[in-house]
Structures are given as C-alpha cells and as structure tokens.
Design an enzyme around this catalytic site. Structure first.
Site, PDB file in Angstrom:
ATOM      1  N   HIS A  51      -8.421   4.342  21.403  1.00  0.00           N
ATOM      2  CA  HIS A  51      -7.105   4.977  21.626  1.00  0.00           C
ATOM      3  C   HIS A  51      -6.062   4.501  20.612  1.00  0.00           C
ATOM      4  CE1 HIS A  51      -8.512   6.402  25.616  1.00  0.00           C
ATOM      5  NE2 HIS A  51      -9.122   5.232  25.648  1.00  0.00           N
ATOM      6  N   SER A  92       1.998   7.751  -6.981  1.00  0.00           N
ATOM      7  CA  SER A  92       3.299   8.393  -6.800  1.00  0.00           C
ATOM      8  C   SER A  92       3.970   8.615  -8.146  1.00  0.00           C
ATOM      9  CB  SER A  92       4.205   7.531  -5.915  1.00  0.00           C
ATOM     10  OG  SER A  92       5.514   8.071  -5.857  1.00  0.00           O
ATOM     11  N   LYS A 127       2.489   2.226  -6.199  1.00  0.00           N
ATOM     12  CA  LYS A 127       1.852   2.824  -5.030  1.00  0.00           C
ATOM     13  C   LYS A 127       0.468   3.365  -5.405  1.00  0.00           C
ATOM     14  CE  LYS A 127       3.111   5.737  -1.080  1.00  0.00           C
ATOM     15  NZ  LYS A 127       1.881   6.510  -0.885  1.00  0.00           N
ATOM     16  N   GLU A 134      -9.059  11.155   1.056  1.00  0.00           N
ATOM     17  CA  GLU A 134      -8.226  12.342   1.264  1.00  0.00           C
ATOM     18  C   GLU A 134      -8.937  13.600   0.773  1.00  0.00           C
ATOM     19  OE1 GLU A 134      -3.811  10.220   0.789  1.00  0.00           O
ATOM     20  OE2 GLU A 134      -4.650  11.404  -0.844  1.00  0.00           O
TER      21      GLU A 134
END
Length: 482
Positions: A184, A314, A320, A327
C-alpha cells in the site's frame, strides 16, 4: 515509361519501378499511416513466394525456367533487396490484396529482368498467373503474418532471456542488502533487495514461457487454402509441398492447419499471441514503476537504488538526472496494450469466410514485437546491468522503521508488539532500544531475530526462542482442538 493495365484501365508507370499497376492504385488509395510494410514482413512475403514457386515447379505446373527466375527474385527480397519498391500503406482495405500484389509485381518484374526481358512483359511472367500461382491473398497474407511474427518473436525471446538473467545476477549481488518492504506504499516488513530482483526475474520468465507457448500455434498455416479455405486452384500435392518448402526456408516446422476453412476465417490465435505481449508489457511496466520509485530522490526520495545516469534530465535544473529508461519502458507498455486492443477488435470483426482486417492486426502485432524487443534490450543493457544498491541508506531506513516489530510477534506476542510500535512512532526511538529497555529480549536474541536471514527467511534462526509446544497432527485426530 511503360503502360500497364488492369480491368479498371491503363496507368503509365516509370520503367525504373519494379511495382506495377495494382500497387500504384493502392499507393494513391491508401494514404493512411505514412508507414510502408515492415522489413521483416517484406522478407516473409519473399519466403512465401519462393516456397510457392518451388512447390509449383515440383508439381510440374510452373515452367522451370520461369520458376527459377521467380525464386531468385524472391530470394533477393528475403535478403533485404528492393525494400524501396514495397510502397503500399500498412493499413489498407482488401484484406492485404495490395500487399500481395505489391510483392507479385516486384517479383515478376525483377524475374523478367533476371531473364533479360523488359519490365512489364507479363505475357512471359505474370504477377497473377505465375508469381501468384495456386495462391490467394487470403492464404498468402495470413501465412506471411505468421512467419514474420515467429521470426520477430525469436528476437523478443532472446531479449527476455537476457533480461531475466540480468535480474537474476542482480538478485544474487543484492542477496544481503536488507531493506524495507512496502505494501500500500507504506512500510511493511523487511525484505532483501535480492529477493525483489529475483522476483522480477520470475515475472519475466513467465512472460517468456507464455510467448514461447502461444507462438507454437502460429506454425499452422492455411497456405493452399486459396480464397475461402477450400483449396480452389491448388493441387493437393502442392498444398503438402508448399509447407515443406516453407519449413526449409524458415528453419521452422511449418505445417498445414487441420481445418483450412477455419484457418482462413478465424484469427483468434493472433489475438492470443498479442495477449501474451500485453501481459509481458504489464509485467515490465510494473517493474519499471518499482525501479523508478526505489531510485527516487536522490536526496528527497526513497534513494534505495542508484540507476545508471544516461543523460542530463532537465533543460533548466542543473545536475538533475531522470530514470529515462524505465520511463521509456512504461510508455512502450502503454503502446503495446493499445496495440492489443486494436488486434482484439480486428479479430472480432471478421465475417463469414475471411477476416479482412488482417492488415491492422499485422501492423499492430509487428509494432508491439519491435518496440517491446527494443525496450527490453534497453532496460537490460542501459539500466538493470548498471544498477547499484544504496546499501547504507537501505539499512538506515530499516533501523528507523517500526515495521521490524512484526518479527517480534512470535516471541513477545501481538499486544506487546503493538505497544512497542506505538511508543516507537511517538518517540522516534528505535524498536530494538525500547525492547531492550523493557527487558523483553536480550541483545543477543534481538541480533538473531532481527538478522536479515531470520526476517526474510522465516524459521532459520529464531525458532529457538519460541515457547515449546506439542505438535498437533490434525489429520490423525479430527476431534482434537488446536
């Protein structure tokens, strides 16, 4: 220029082109996707045409000189030549007639050229009478789809085997990295990072098995069924020989479907195979989600995994780095799931003796196989093989977690464990410190109970602290109460 004609009229065609009048009409009629036929499918069409010509020569129906020229032209197509002559759109009406005629015309004109004749001399070698001898679009296209799918599936299987091996290797490497398991999205009980990675390997292996099982049904083809499955214009000897030739050319055991009418009408086996690709995509996407979450941060996320840095993440935030490979896997999964729906709808949409929607089935199946194979290879080579564990951080989160209290249940009971968990949450103190303070267990006992082995493989060490009880055989005495 040369003039070619069909029963609709005449069309002027450049002599540089190997395709003819029917391909030209399709080129103008079907401006749909902007995508031409898949290169593996073009090769599969070449295999079908070469096998048919060989079988027709063996029955004596095809003149040997013409047959040899057709086979040579088809073999060039199998080898990857003349792909720029296959110009029809992937999605088209006519159940693939334009695909079939594109192949027939290119092979006929190339065969004429091999024989020293001019393109368009269809009196000598005809796209219909010779290249398409004993065939119909309705057996050529389904057979080519199956051959192409089998060949593409082999590449996917190889990629999945390598990915499963990579997960197994990482599972072994991370076998002693204890971390917090979660259900969960909340802290649950400890698990090793190795156990998680071995589980990923098992999920990949199941997908692999499904694909290997379902692809076997695609070895049954309706070649020789011609228009509706009755074999009109195809000799029984040819039907037996053409699958023999297909087997020789593909290296696979290709055989005639048990019921040719069924094999011409129904395409449920393509839906079944597509479904296995969807399930594989679902498993890969779930794994990609886990990797992204475990690598989140690095300072303000879970930061349990260190994924290989593939590129700056980025255009505005210096330093970053994003999990671009997982992805990509997610997005490929979405596309494969959508492709499966398109295949499902097309399989359902057949009427009577033919499913005319096979072009869109092929388009989506081939797309799924191609992008799924590429995504699996990328996930393996550009992500999984280079993953590192943030061992110290994983261990520090275990120490700070209340979830380890679950391991104490067999030793101090649920009620006492609940009180300790409550106090740990309120005070921020470690579970071990509170247990020692209350004198419930010794430091030596806690070291064993809270060890990675005992917490992740129950019963290895901690049983020595359980209260002695007499074993009960419930089968020997059903009246005895537990």
């Amino acid at each position: 220029m040369r003039i070619e004609k069909d029963f609709l009229g005449e069309i002027e065609i450049s002599d540089e082109l190997y395709y003819g009048v029917q391909t030209t009409r399709a080129l103008h009629n079907f401006l749909i996707t902007g995508h031409v036929l898949n290169e593996d499918f073009i090769a599969a069409l070449g295999i079908v045409k070469a096998a048919a010509a060989r079988a027709n020569m063996r029955t004596g129906r095809m003149p040997v000189r013409i047959g040899h020229a057709i086979v040579k032209a088809a073999e060039e197509i199998i080898a990857g030549q003349w792909q720029n002559q296959f110009v029809v759109d992937c999605i088209q009406g006519g159940a693939g007639t334009s695909m079939n005629m594109n192949a027939n015309e290119v092979i006929a004109n190339r065969a004429l050229e091999i024989m020293g004749e001019a393109k368009g001399n269809y009196q000598l070698i005809s796209p219909n009478n010779h290249v398409n001898m004993a065939q119909s679009t309705n057996d050529v296209i389904p057979t080519a789809i199956r051959i192409c799918t089998i060949r593409k599936a082999k590449k996917l299987v190889e990629a999945l085997v390598a990915l499963a091996e990579a997960f197994e290797a990482k599972g072994t490497e991370f076998s002693q990295v204890l971390k917090m398991g979660r259900t969960h999205l909340q802290d649950a009980v400890p698990i090793t990072l190795g156990q998680e990675f071995h589980a990923y390997a098992e999920a990949i292996k199941r997908s692999l098995q499904r694909i290997e099982i379902t692809v076997q049904s695609l070895h049954a083809v309706n070649m020789g069924a011609t228009a509706v499955g009755t074999g009109l214009n195809a000799e029984p000897e040819y039907i037996a020989l053409v699958t023999e030739e297909l087997s020789r050319l593909t290296g696979e055991k290709i055989y005639s479907a048990k019921n040719m009418v069924d094999a011409t009408q129904n395409t449920d086996e393509l839906a079944e195979f597509s479904g296995t690709l969807k399930v594989c995509a679902l498993a890969l996407s779930k794994i990609a989600n886990d990797l992204r979450l475990m690598a989140s941060g690095p300072k303000c996320g879970l930061n349990e995994l260190l994924l290989p840095a593939m590129q700056p993440g980025s255009s505005i935030m210096p330093g970053k780095v994003n999990p671009v490979i997982p992805e990509t896997v997610n997005q490929v999964a979405f596309q494969v799931i959508g492709n499966d729906l398109a295949v499902s709808m097309a399989v359902e949409a057949g009427q009577f003796e033919l499913n005319v929607m096979e072009p869109v089935m092929a388009y989506n199946l081939f797309n799924s196989l191609t992008i799924l194979t590429n995504a699996v290879n990328a996930l393996n080579q550009k992500c999984v093989q280079g993953i590192k564990a943030n061992v110290e951080h994983c261990h520090s989160m275990i120490d700070a977690s209340v979830g380890v209290v679950t391991a104490l249940l067999p030793h101090i009971g649920y009620e006492q464990s609940s009180l300790i968990a409550k106090e740990a949450l309120a005070s921020g103190r470690p579970i071990k410190e509170i247990v020692l303070e209350k004198g419930l267990l010794t430091a030596e006992q806690l070291d064993v109970i809270l060890s990675p082995g005992e917490m992740t493989q129950p019963g290895i060490a901690g049983k020595q602290f359980l209260p002695a009880t007499e074993p009960i055989d419930v089968f020997a005495d059903p009246e005895k109460k537990i």
